[in-house]
Scaffold this motif. Structure first.
Motif, PDB file in Angstrom:
ATOM      1  N   SER A   1      10.195   6.931 -12.526  1.00  0.00           N
ATOM      2  CA  SER A   1      10.422   5.523 -12.200  1.00  0.00           C
ATOM      3  C   SER A   1       9.092   4.856 -11.861  1.00  0.00           C
ATOM      4  O   SER A   1       8.233   5.451 -11.222  1.00  0.00           O
ATOM      5  CB  SER A   1      11.381   5.395 -11.015  1.00  0.00           C
ATOM      6  OG  SER A   1      12.651   5.928 -11.344  1.00  0.00           O
ATOM      7  N   VAL A   2       8.946   3.606 -12.283  1.00  0.00           N
ATOM      8  CA  VAL A   2       7.722   2.849 -12.047  1.00  0.00           C
ATOM      9  C   VAL A   2       7.792   2.202 -10.668  1.00  0.00           C
ATOM     10  O   VAL A   2       8.717   1.449 -10.361  1.00  0.00           O
ATOM     11  CB  VAL A   2       7.521   1.776 -13.130  1.00  0.00           C
ATOM     12  CG1 VAL A   2       6.307   0.914 -12.801  1.00  0.00           C
ATOM     13  CG2 VAL A   2       7.358   2.426 -14.493  1.00  0.00           C
ATOM     14  N   VAL A   3       6.812   2.513  -9.823  1.00  0.00           N
ATOM     15  CA  VAL A   3       6.719   1.911  -8.487  1.00  0.00           C
ATOM     16  C   VAL A   3       5.269   1.500  -8.262  1.00  0.00           C
ATOM     17  O   VAL A   3       4.370   1.886  -9.012  1.00  0.00           O
ATOM     18  CB  VAL A   3       7.173   2.892  -7.383  1.00  0.00           C
ATOM     19  CG1 VAL A   3       8.646   3.211  -7.515  1.00  0.00           C
ATOM     20  CG2 VAL A   3       6.346   4.176  -7.425  1.00  0.00           C
ATOM     21  N   THR A   4       5.041   0.706  -7.217  1.00  0.00           N
ATOM     22  CA  THR A   4       3.695   0.276  -6.871  1.00  0.00           C
ATOM     23  C   THR A   4       3.435   0.583  -5.395  1.00  0.00           C
ATOM     24  O   THR A   4       4.345   0.420  -4.571  1.00  0.00           O
ATOM     25  CB  THR A   4       3.511  -1.229  -7.114  1.00  0.00           C
ATOM     26  OG1 THR A   4       4.454  -1.953  -6.312  1.00  0.00           O
ATOM     27  CG2 THR A   4       3.731  -1.577  -8.577  1.00  0.00           C
ATOM     28  N   PRO A   5       2.232   1.003  -5.049  1.00  0.00           N
ATOM     29  CA  PRO A   5       1.936   1.258  -3.631  1.00  0.00           C
ATOM     30  C   PRO A   5       1.975  -0.003  -2.776  1.00  0.00           C
ATOM     31  O   PRO A   5       2.199   0.071  -1.572  1.00  0.00           O
ATOM     32  CB  PRO A   5       0.527   1.853  -3.667  1.00  0.00           C
ATOM     33  CG  PRO A   5       0.321   2.313  -5.071  1.00  0.00           C
ATOM     34  CD  PRO A   5       1.109   1.390  -5.921  1.00  0.00           C
ATOM     35  N   LEU A   6       1.748  -1.152  -3.396  1.00  0.00           N
ATOM     36  CA  LEU A   6       1.777  -2.433  -2.683  1.00  0.00           C
ATOM     37  C   LEU A   6       2.440  -3.454  -3.594  1.00  0.00           C
ATOM     38  O   LEU A   6       1.967  -3.708  -4.702  1.00  0.00           O
ATOM     39  CB  LEU A   6       0.354  -2.874  -2.318  1.00  0.00           C
ATOM     40  CG  LEU A   6       0.208  -4.259  -1.678  1.00  0.00           C
ATOM     41  CD1 LEU A   6       0.843  -4.280  -0.299  1.00  0.00           C
ATOM     42  CD2 LEU A   6      -1.267  -4.651  -1.588  1.00  0.00           C
ATOM     43  N   TRP A   7       3.558  -4.044  -3.115  1.00  0.00           N
ATOM     44  CA  TRP A   7       4.308  -5.005  -3.926  1.00  0.00           C
ATOM     45  C   TRP A   7       4.155  -6.399  -3.297  1.00  0.00           C
ATOM     46  O   TRP A   7       4.914  -6.773  -2.409  1.00  0.00           O
ATOM     47  CB  TRP A   7       5.763  -4.596  -4.013  1.00  0.00           C
ATOM     48  CG  TRP A   7       6.608  -5.412  -4.936  1.00  0.00           C
ATOM     49  CD1 TRP A   7       7.712  -6.137  -4.616  1.00  0.00           C
ATOM     50  CD2 TRP A   7       6.438  -5.554  -6.353  1.00  0.00           C
ATOM     51  NE1 TRP A   7       8.238  -6.737  -5.730  1.00  0.00           N
ATOM     52  CE2 TRP A   7       7.476  -6.397  -6.815  1.00  0.00           C
ATOM     53  CE3 TRP A   7       5.509  -5.064  -7.268  1.00  0.00           C
ATOM     54  CZ2 TRP A   7       7.604  -6.757  -8.159  1.00  0.00           C
ATOM     55  CZ3 TRP A   7       5.633  -5.424  -8.608  1.00  0.00           C
ATOM     56  CH2 TRP A   7       6.676  -6.248  -9.043  1.00  0.00           C
TER      57      TRP A   7
ATOM     58  N   LEU B   1      -0.465  -3.898 -12.046  1.00  0.00           N
ATOM     59  CA  LEU B   1      -1.716  -3.374 -12.584  1.00  0.00           C
ATOM     60  C   LEU B   1      -2.024  -1.979 -12.039  1.00  0.00           C
ATOM     61  O   LEU B   1      -2.754  -1.214 -12.671  1.00  0.00           O
ATOM     62  CB  LEU B   1      -2.867  -4.325 -12.252  1.00  0.00           C
ATOM     63  CG  LEU B   1      -2.853  -5.692 -12.938  1.00  0.00           C
ATOM     64  CD1 LEU B   1      -4.019  -6.543 -12.439  1.00  0.00           C
ATOM     65  CD2 LEU B   1      -2.902  -5.542 -14.451  1.00  0.00           C
ATOM     66  N   ARG B   2      -1.474  -1.649 -10.870  1.00  0.00           N
ATOM     67  CA  ARG B   2      -1.708  -0.346 -10.252  1.00  0.00           C
ATOM     68  C   ARG B   2      -0.397   0.396 -10.055  1.00  0.00           C
ATOM     69  O   ARG B   2      -0.173   1.033  -9.030  1.00  0.00           O
ATOM     70  CB  ARG B   2      -2.429  -0.526  -8.922  1.00  0.00           C
ATOM     71  CG  ARG B   2      -3.882  -0.935  -9.092  1.00  0.00           C
ATOM     72  CD  ARG B   2      -4.691   0.194  -9.703  1.00  0.00           C
ATOM     73  NE  ARG B   2      -6.009  -0.258 -10.144  1.00  0.00           N
ATOM     74  CZ  ARG B   2      -6.953   0.568 -10.590  1.00  0.00           C
ATOM     75  NH1 ARG B   2      -6.718   1.869 -10.641  1.00  0.00           N
ATOM     76  NH2 ARG B   2      -8.113   0.100 -10.997  1.00  0.00           N
ATOM     77  N   GLN B   3       0.448   0.345 -11.062  1.00  0.00           N
ATOM     78  CA  GLN B   3       1.727   1.028 -10.981  1.00  0.00           C
ATOM     79  C   GLN B   3       1.563   2.527 -11.192  1.00  0.00           C
ATOM     80  O   GLN B   3       0.623   2.977 -11.850  1.00  0.00           O
ATOM     81  CB  GLN B   3       2.691   0.467 -12.026  1.00  0.00           C
ATOM     82  CG  GLN B   3       2.237   0.678 -13.460  1.00  0.00           C
ATOM     83  CD  GLN B   3       3.160   0.012 -14.456  1.00  0.00           C
ATOM     84  OE1 GLN B   3       4.103  -0.653 -14.078  1.00  0.00           O
ATOM     85  NE2 GLN B   3       2.886   0.182 -15.746  1.00  0.00           N
ATOM     86  N   VAL B   4       2.454   3.284 -10.592  1.00  0.00           N
ATOM     87  CA  VAL B   4       2.483   4.736 -10.760  1.00  0.00           C
ATOM     88  C   VAL B   4       3.918   5.153 -11.057  1.00  0.00           C
ATOM     89  O   VAL B   4       4.868   4.399 -10.826  1.00  0.00           O
ATOM     90  CB  VAL B   4       1.976   5.457  -9.493  1.00  0.00           C
ATOM     91  CG1 VAL B   4       0.525   5.139  -9.235  1.00  0.00           C
ATOM     92  CG2 VAL B   4       2.818   5.078  -8.285  1.00  0.00           C
ATOM     93  N   GLU B   5       4.067   6.330 -11.569  1.00  0.00           N
ATOM     94  CA  GLU B   5       5.397   6.866 -11.888  1.00  0.00           C
ATOM     95  C   GLU B   5       5.768   7.933 -10.880  1.00  0.00           C
ATOM     96  O   GLU B   5       5.017   8.883 -10.659  1.00  0.00           O
ATOM     97  CB  GLU B   5       5.437   7.446 -13.302  1.00  0.00           C
ATOM     98  CG  GLU B   5       5.502   6.402 -14.395  1.00  0.00           C
ATOM     99  CD  GLU B   5       5.884   6.996 -15.741  1.00  0.00           C
ATOM    100  OE1 GLU B   5       6.260   8.202 -15.772  1.00  0.00           O
ATOM    101  OE2 GLU B   5       5.806   6.283 -16.755  1.00  0.00           O
ATOM    102  N   VAL B   6       6.911   7.760 -10.261  1.00  0.00           N
ATOM    103  CA  VAL B   6       7.468   8.737  -9.331  1.00  0.00           C
ATOM    104  C   VAL B   6       8.821   9.164  -9.866  1.00  0.00           C
ATOM    105  O   VAL B   6       9.740   8.348  -9.957  1.00  0.00           O
ATOM    106  CB  VAL B   6       7.613   8.150  -7.917  1.00  0.00           C
ATOM    107  CG1 VAL B   6       8.269   9.164  -6.985  1.00  0.00           C
ATOM    108  CG2 VAL B   6       6.253   7.743  -7.372  1.00  0.00           C
ATOM    109  N   GLN B   7       8.925  10.410 -10.255  1.00  0.00           N
ATOM    110  CA  GLN B   7      10.167  10.943 -10.822  1.00  0.00           C
ATOM    111  C   GLN B   7      10.641  10.107 -12.017  1.00  0.00           C
ATOM    112  O   GLN B   7      11.826   9.875 -12.216  1.00  0.00           O
ATOM    113  CB  GLN B   7      11.262  10.974  -9.754  1.00  0.00           C
ATOM    114  CG  GLN B   7      10.931  11.793  -8.525  1.00  0.00           C
ATOM    115  CD  GLN B   7      10.872  13.285  -8.817  1.00  0.00           C
ATOM    116  OE1 GLN B   7      11.495  13.797  -9.751  1.00  0.00           O
ATOM    117  NE2 GLN B   7      10.099  14.001  -8.018  1.00  0.00           N
TER     118      GLN B   7
END
Length: 331
Positions: free
Chosen positions: A41-47, A33-39
């Protein structure tokens, strides 16, 4: 009788696997729900699934690893709408990381009670920072090998992936480990203080993460209060609450995270969540260890006092401890 016992154990194991798979998948959806895109790619600050996976292994042992693998596969399928060989490789890395963390913790004599400083240090450096290198390296490497990103993008994506998985362990695993021994206090205990702590934690977290002023340090006195008075049962929920509110503020770009790039927000969240988790976990472990040592010392003193009382000579039945005394008649 033996066959029915084996059948019962197998049924319990199947139910445990199905339950952990469902929880893993549900927590993954919450994390996304709080995913972000880095370069790209989809990542999350807390998994959260990484923390759930490690806690499940610490509770039930290696026999539960198929649940982690199944939950990882279902999560990959929900993200990509398909299952490829690359997706299986990512799921394998997500399974292998908590398994290796569990084996490393077991090798150093980790205790799930987290009642010693060494247990907190082991969870931080072996369970979170060390073990999650595997999932981050596998996931980012697969994306490079499959052509999803260039080799120059490897390290930024790897760092974000690793930070999200590590924070999942640091925030979620201690909370799950403490749940099985938490008991509701009696109404005449510290309910008022616990309620006050909850109100202050929510208020300070909202101010620290939403205010345009740099007030993020408001979080740490509350963590110290929680750890000193309630140990891990108080500091772990407070740390998770603060982390979630910081992530929401960071992904919304408000408060101290305003006017920052995605990479800067991820870096700030990683540092903040790491400091919050370390403060909550290690301080609670120190206080718990100190309390246990004091309790053991008090018991030893009571046993020694009882032993001395048993060994000390009692009064003689006639005239005191030295026997009967005869007066001098002067004759």
């Amino acid at each position: 009788m033996i066959r029915s016992e084996k059948t019962r154990r197998r049924a319990v194991l199947v139910l445990q696997i199905l339950g952990i798979t469902a929880v893993y998948y549900a927590s993954a959806q919450l994390g996304l729900l709080r995913q972000v895109e880095v370069q790209g790619s989809v990542v999350t600050p807390l998994w959260p699934p990484s923390g759930i996976a490690l806690a499940s292994l610490l509770y039930l042992g290696l026999r539960i690893w198929p649940a982690i693998a199944a939950g990882a596969l279902l999560t990959i399928m929900s993200i990509t709408d398909s299952l490829t060989l690359w997706g299986v490789a990512v799921a394998a890395g997500s399974t292998l990381a908590p398994v290796c963390s569990f084996l490393a913790l077991r090798a150093v004599g980790f205790r799930a009670q987290l009642d010693r400083l060494r247990d907190g240090v082991a969870l931080v450096f072996l369970g979170a920072l060390g073990g999650m290198v595997i999932s981050a390296t596998t996931g980012t490497g697969v994306q490079v090998l499959s052509g999803g990103q260039s080799a120059s993008q490897f390290w930024p994506v790897w760092a974000a992936w690793w930070a999200g998985d590590a924070m999942g362990v640091l925030m979620v695993t201690p909370l799950l480990l403490v749940l099985h021994k938490v008991r509701l206090p009696r109404m005449d205990d510290r309910w008022a203080e616990a309620l006050a702590l909850a109100v202050v934690a929510v208020t300070s977290a909202a101010i620290a993460t939403r205010s345009p002023l740099s007030m993020i340090y408001l979080l740490f006195p509350v963590l110290v209060w929680a750890a000193l008075r309630f140990q891990l049962a108080g500091s772990a929920p407070c740390a998770l609450l603060m982390s979630v509110m910081a992530i929401v503020a960071g992904t919304d770009g408000v408060g101290p995270f305003a006017d920052h790039s995605v990479l800067e927000v991820m870096l700030n969240l990683c540092i903040l969540n790491g400091c919050v988790a370390l403060t909550a976990l290690l301080l609670a472990a120190i206080v718990t260890e100190h309390n246990n040592i004091r309790h053991e010392t008090e018991l030893a003193c009571e046993e020694l006092a009882a032993l001395v009382e048993q060994l000390s000579p009692g009064p003689s039945p006639e005239g005191g401890p030295d026997g009967p005394r005869h007066g001098w008649d002067g004759a």
